[in-house]
Design a protein around this motif. Structure first.
Motif, PDB file in Angstrom:
ATOM      1  N   THR A  93      -0.455  -3.562   2.641  1.00  0.00           N
ATOM      2  CA  THR A  93       0.003  -2.290   0.751  1.00  0.00           C
ATOM      3  C   THR A  93      -0.190  -4.254  -0.025  1.00  0.00           C
ATOM      4  O   THR A  93      -0.796  -4.636  -0.026  1.00  0.00           O
ATOM      5  CB  THR A  93       1.371  -2.649   0.996  1.00  0.00           C
ATOM      6  N   ARG A  95      -0.135  -2.457  -4.971  1.00  0.00           N
ATOM      7  CA  ARG A  95      -0.676  -1.986  -5.924  1.00  0.00           C
ATOM      8  C   ARG A  95      -0.989  -0.856  -5.753  1.00  0.00           C
ATOM      9  O   ARG A  95      -2.569  -0.754  -5.712  1.00  0.00           O
ATOM     10  CB  ARG A  95      -0.436  -2.621  -7.497  1.00  0.00           C
ATOM     11  N   GLU A  96      -1.050   0.760  -6.543  1.00  0.00           N
ATOM     12  CA  GLU A  96      -1.966   1.424  -6.278  1.00  0.00           C
ATOM     13  C   GLU A  96      -2.668   1.396  -7.004  1.00  0.00           C
ATOM     14  O   GLU A  96      -4.078   1.977  -6.092  1.00  0.00           O
ATOM     15  CB  GLU A  96      -1.442   2.662  -7.371  1.00  0.00           C
ATOM     16  N   LEU A  99      -5.586   0.138  -4.286  1.00  0.00           N
ATOM     17  CA  LEU A  99      -5.901   0.827  -3.165  1.00  0.00           C
ATOM     18  C   LEU A  99      -7.023   1.275  -3.106  1.00  0.00           C
ATOM     19  O   LEU A  99      -7.269   1.354  -1.509  1.00  0.00           O
ATOM     20  CB  LEU A  99      -5.404   1.927  -3.056  1.00  0.00           C
ATOM     21  N   GLU A 100      -8.315   1.774  -3.637  1.00  0.00           N
ATOM     22  CA  GLU A 100      -9.055   2.711  -3.889  1.00  0.00           C
ATOM     23  C   GLU A 100     -10.416   1.118  -2.336  1.00  0.00           C
ATOM     24  O   GLU A 100     -11.171   1.146  -2.238  1.00  0.00           O
ATOM     25  CB  GLU A 100      -9.521   3.267  -4.340  1.00  0.00           C
ATOM     26  N   SER A 103      -9.024   0.242   0.764  1.00  0.00           N
ATOM     27  CA  SER A 103      -9.427   0.938   1.445  1.00  0.00           C
ATOM     28  C   SER A 103     -10.986   0.676   2.070  1.00  0.00           C
ATOM     29  O   SER A 103     -10.583   0.828   3.451  1.00  0.00           O
ATOM     30  CB  SER A 103      -8.885   2.144   1.285  1.00  0.00           C
ATOM     31  N   SER A 121      -1.340   1.580   2.727  1.00  0.00           N
ATOM     32  CA  SER A 121      -0.526   1.564   1.914  1.00  0.00           C
ATOM     33  C   SER A 121       0.056   1.660   0.027  1.00  0.00           C
ATOM     34  O   SER A 121       0.115   0.657  -0.071  1.00  0.00           O
ATOM     35  CB  SER A 121       0.748   2.064   2.824  1.00  0.00           C
ATOM     36  N   GLU A 122       0.482   1.890  -0.618  1.00  0.00           N
ATOM     37  CA  GLU A 122       1.043   1.414  -1.711  1.00  0.00           C
ATOM     38  C   GLU A 122       2.501   0.937  -1.941  1.00  0.00           C
ATOM     39  O   GLU A 122       3.269   1.971  -0.914  1.00  0.00           O
ATOM     40  CB  GLU A 122       0.747   2.831  -2.655  1.00  0.00           C
ATOM     41  N   THR A 124       5.227  -1.065  -4.783  1.00  0.00           N
ATOM     42  CA  THR A 124       5.048  -1.941  -5.745  1.00  0.00           C
ATOM     43  C   THR A 124       6.928  -2.521  -5.805  1.00  0.00           C
ATOM     44  O   THR A 124       7.717  -2.054  -4.515  1.00  0.00           O
ATOM     45  CB  THR A 124       4.661  -1.011  -6.357  1.00  0.00           C
TER      46      THR A 124
END
Length: 218
Positions: A93, A95-96, A99-100, A103, A121-122, A124
């Motif tokens: 995990t 923060r958004e 994520l890219e 991943s 997974s995101e 926060t």
């Protein structure tokens, strides 16, 4: 891992952080992690705490095979990737905005079937915790996530939500300031905490924590 703005740092000690990638060998596999300090700051470089955490996991002091593991503030994903290579089912995990990038590192270093053990997974800290099972993880991992004092209360709430009485928490930290030690004091209000490893060369301490019984459990 919290995101901070990019600032060019001329110190030679930090030059490796500006490399576009970092290479390691863990769990009998060559790993190549992309880095992007300029775009994502501290979330997109491999810090010493992550390396020390991976070395500790390789020792087998904590059972990972078949266990449900979550990594907080994963950044490049190195720790979660190594945990998966050691047989864990890992939720990695951050923060958004990260994520890219995260991943992509996971996909590049964990081809199937190892990649099938991982979910990115995101998360926060302190927000949307109902998306994660309360007390649903066997192991919680965090490398160099204790440094922004304003995040301490939400980080603690997140740990309290994720952990049952049998969950093992491992935190790899560089204690830079008095505020970092204050987080450990906060953590001791609801967890037992012990230092289980110290890497003198990198000045990284590794702490193991376990959830104290809550009143409803007594």
């Amino acid at each position: 891992m919290a995101l901070v703005p990019y600032e060019e740092n001329p110190l030679p000690a930090f030059s490796k952080l500006h490399n576009s990638s970092a290479q390691f060998r863990f769990a009998n596999q060559e790993l190549r992690l992309a880095q992007d300090w300029k775009r994502l700051g501290v979330a997109a470089v491999v810090w010493d705490a992550a390396v020390v955490m991976c070395m500790y996991l390789e020792l087998g002091a904590v059972e990972l095979k078949g266990k449900k593991v979550v990594e907080l503030g994963a950044g490049t994903g190195l720790v979660g990737i190594v945990a998966a290579l050691l047989g864990a089912h890992v939720t990695i995990t951050d923060r958004e905005p990260a994520l890219e990038f995260l991943s992509a590192n996971v996909a590049a270093n964990l081809p199937p079937p190892a990649g099938d053990l991982v979910v990115v997974s995101e998360l926060t800290w302190g927000q949307g915790l109902e998306r994660f099972p309360e007390g649903g993880f066997d192991v919680v991992l965090g490398a160099d996530i204790v440094y922004l004092e304003e995040t301490f209360p939400s980080l603690l709430r997140t740990l309290e939500h994720l952990c049952s009485g049998s969950t093992v928490v491992l935190l790899a930290c560089k204690i830079r300031y008095e505020r970092d030690a204050r987080f450990l004091s906060m953590l001791r209000r609801s967890f037992t905490v012990e230092e289980v490893h110290y890497d003198k060369d990198r000045d990284i301490r590794l702490y193991k924590a376990s959830r104290l019984p809550r009143r409803r459990d007594l």
